[in-house]
Design a protein around this motif. Structure first.
Motif, PDB file in Angstrom:
ATOM      1  N   MET A   1      -6.341 -12.880  27.296  1.00  0.00           N
ATOM      2  CA  MET A   1      -4.973 -12.900  26.759  1.00  0.00           C
ATOM      3  C   MET A   1      -4.151 -11.955  25.010  1.00  0.00           C
ATOM      4  SD  MET A   1      -3.195 -15.646  28.683  1.00  0.00           S
ATOM      5  CE  MET A   1      -4.024 -16.100  30.550  1.00  0.00           C
ATOM      6  N   GLY A   2      -3.624 -10.867  25.696  1.00  0.00           N
ATOM      7  CA  GLY A   2      -2.869 -10.060  24.218  1.00  0.00           C
ATOM      8  C   GLY A   2      -2.823 -11.237  22.935  1.00  0.00           C
ATOM      9  N   TYR A   3      -1.442 -12.297  23.544  1.00  0.00           N
ATOM     10  CA  TYR A   3      -0.640 -12.492  22.815  1.00  0.00           C
ATOM     11  C   TYR A   3      -1.857 -13.695  21.785  1.00  0.00           C
ATOM     12  CZ  TYR A   3      -1.292 -17.240  25.754  1.00  0.00           C
ATOM     13  OH  TYR A   3      -0.850 -18.219  26.590  1.00  0.00           O
ATOM     14  N   ARG A   4      -3.338 -13.983  22.353  1.00  0.00           N
ATOM     15  CA  ARG A   4      -4.147 -14.799  21.606  1.00  0.00           C
ATOM     16  C   ARG A   4      -5.009 -13.868  20.453  1.00  0.00           C
ATOM     17  NH1 ARG A   4      -5.815 -18.817  24.413  1.00  0.00           N
ATOM     18  NH2 ARG A   4      -4.969 -19.091  26.786  1.00  0.00           N
ATOM     19  N   ASN A   5      -4.638 -12.994  19.878  1.00  0.00           N
ATOM     20  CA  ASN A   5      -4.745 -11.656  19.066  1.00  0.00           C
ATOM     21  C   ASN A   5      -4.021 -12.109  17.743  1.00  0.00           C
ATOM     22  OD1 ASN A   5      -6.936 -10.998  20.689  1.00  0.00           O
ATOM     23  ND2 ASN A   5      -6.055  -9.870  21.850  1.00  0.00           N
ATOM     24  N   LYS A   6      -4.314 -11.729  16.754  1.00  0.00           N
ATOM     25  CA  LYS A   6      -3.504 -11.210  15.974  1.00  0.00           C
ATOM     26  C   LYS A   6      -2.005  -9.719  15.889  1.00  0.00           C
ATOM     27  CE  LYS A   6      -5.027 -13.852  12.231  1.00  0.00           C
ATOM     28  NZ  LYS A   6      -5.676 -14.035  11.614  1.00  0.00           N
ATOM     29  N   THR A   7      -1.546 -10.793  15.830  1.00  0.00           N
ATOM     30  CA  THR A   7      -0.815  -9.831  15.557  1.00  0.00           C
ATOM     31  C   THR A   7       0.057  -9.032  14.715  1.00  0.00           C
ATOM     32  OG1 THR A   7       0.366 -10.182  18.177  1.00  0.00           O
ATOM     33  CG2 THR A   7       1.330  -8.763  17.024  1.00  0.00           C
ATOM     34  N   TYR A   8       0.435  -8.267  14.794  1.00  0.00           N
ATOM     35  CA  TYR A   8       0.985  -7.459  13.386  1.00  0.00           C
ATOM     36  C   TYR A   8       1.916  -6.663  13.847  1.00  0.00           C
ATOM     37  CZ  TYR A   8       2.302  -5.009   9.007  1.00  0.00           C
ATOM     38  OH  TYR A   8       2.472  -4.446   7.540  1.00  0.00           O
ATOM     39  N   VAL A   9       3.186  -7.668  13.054  1.00  0.00           N
ATOM     40  CA  VAL A   9       4.325  -6.835  13.089  1.00  0.00           C
ATOM     41  C   VAL A   9       5.445  -6.136  12.536  1.00  0.00           C
ATOM     42  CG1 VAL A   9       7.141  -7.721  14.052  1.00  0.00           C
ATOM     43  CG2 VAL A   9       4.900  -9.464  14.458  1.00  0.00           C
ATOM     44  N   ILE A  10       5.879  -5.281  12.515  1.00  0.00           N
ATOM     45  CA  ILE A  10       6.487  -4.331  12.024  1.00  0.00           C
ATOM     46  C   ILE A  10       7.478  -3.918  11.652  1.00  0.00           C
ATOM     47  CG2 ILE A  10       6.746  -1.579  10.999  1.00  0.00           C
ATOM     48  CD1 ILE A  10       3.511  -1.151  11.965  1.00  0.00           C
ATOM     49  N   PHE A  11       8.560  -4.625  10.795  1.00  0.00           N
ATOM     50  CA  PHE A  11      10.109  -4.118  11.302  1.00  0.00           C
ATOM     51  C   PHE A  11      11.153  -3.568   9.754  1.00  0.00           C
ATOM     52  CE2 PHE A  11       9.197  -8.219   9.829  1.00  0.00           C
ATOM     53  CZ  PHE A  11       9.565  -8.461   9.042  1.00  0.00           C
ATOM     54  N   ASP A  12      12.493  -3.370  10.092  1.00  0.00           N
ATOM     55  CA  ASP A  12      13.280  -2.999   9.044  1.00  0.00           C
ATOM     56  C   ASP A  12      13.541  -4.351   8.094  1.00  0.00           C
ATOM     57  OD1 ASP A  12      15.431  -2.671   7.100  1.00  0.00           O
ATOM     58  OD2 ASP A  12      16.213  -1.124   8.616  1.00  0.00           O
ATOM     59  N   GLY A  13      13.078  -4.720   7.061  1.00  0.00           N
ATOM     60  CA  GLY A  13      12.855  -6.431   6.479  1.00  0.00           C
ATOM     61  C   GLY A  13      14.454  -6.395   6.263  1.00  0.00           C
ATOM     62  N   ASP A  14      15.138  -5.741   5.924  1.00  0.00           N
ATOM     63  CA  ASP A  14      16.394  -5.645   5.405  1.00  0.00           C
ATOM     64  C   ASP A  14      17.797  -5.688   6.710  1.00  0.00           C
ATOM     65  OD1 ASP A  14      16.116  -4.523   2.862  1.00  0.00           O
ATOM     66  OD2 ASP A  14      16.218  -2.997   3.210  1.00  0.00           O
ATOM     67  N   ASN A  15      17.415  -5.246   7.757  1.00  0.00           N
ATOM     68  CA  ASN A  15      17.999  -5.525   8.683  1.00  0.00           C
ATOM     69  C   ASN A  15      18.018  -6.250   9.966  1.00  0.00           C
ATOM     70  OD1 ASN A  15      20.390  -3.328   6.880  1.00  0.00           O
ATOM     71  ND2 ASN A  15      18.995  -2.007   8.116  1.00  0.00           N
ATOM     72  N   ASP A  16      15.813  -5.840   9.803  1.00  0.00           N
ATOM     73  CA  ASP A  16      16.171  -6.596  11.335  1.00  0.00           C
ATOM     74  C   ASP A  16      15.078  -7.974  10.927  1.00  0.00           C
ATOM     75  OD1 ASP A  16      17.037  -4.311  12.992  1.00  0.00           O
ATOM     76  OD2 ASP A  16      15.555  -2.765  12.281  1.00  0.00           O
TER      77      ASP A  16
END
Length: 165
Positions: A1-16
């Motif tokens: 299951m994909g959610y069991r793998n380490k997930t890197y989250v990319i986002f706008d740290g200022d707005n999101d």
């Protein structure tokens, strides 16, 4: 299951940051079936870190990830220093990407999507725990079937309906 793998989250740290906080909240909520192993928990980056040091630590986080989630908000497509660099690193590492539209669109959004994600073998979904979890399981778990097709993948409305969305 994909959610069991380490997930890197990319986002706008200022707005999101709010959206990333929601994801972490979903993970902690016993009433929501959503989990992911957050690659951001690996090491600490402070505002005092220089760009090279920050990128070195981000590279360490990315090297442990098996997939990535890109939270796409109003200004994400304009961020080059880190967001674009992180997406480029995901491409070079061959990581599957779930592109999450914070505006709730269920497919590729040409107005907000970073150009580097156009036709980049990413699946585009709306911001909702159920569809993100589904994409981590389905798209990331079966990435070999999609990799190299250079397309803007998305789920048809029947998948959303099947998830109760």
């Amino acid at each position: 299951m994909g959610y069991r793998n380490k997930t890197y989250v990319i986002f706008d740290g200022d707005n999101d940051m709010w959206a990333y906080a929601y994801m972490k909240g979903w993970k902690k909520n016993e009433n929501i079936e959503f989990d992911f192993h957050d690659a951001h928990e690996l090491n600490t980056i402070t505002n005092l870190s220089g760009e090279e040091n920050t990128k070195r630590k981000l590279r360490e986080r990315l090297s442990t990830a098996k997939q990535a989630v890109v939270l796409i908000g109003e200004s994400t497509k304009n961020l080059y220093r880190f967001v674009r660099w992180e997406i480029e690193m995901c491409h070079s590492l061959g990581l599957p990407i779930v592109a999450v539209n914070l505006n709730k669109k269920r497919r590729y959004d040409p107005d907000l999507c970073p150009p580097i994600l156009r036709n980049a073998d990413a699946v585009h979904v709306s911001f909702n725990a159920k569809i993100i979890k589904h994409a981590l399981d389905d798209f990331c778990g079966n990435y070999g079937k999609f990799k190299g097709a250079s397309d803007n993948w998305y789920y048809k409305s029947g998948v959303y309906e099947g998830l109760g969305l």
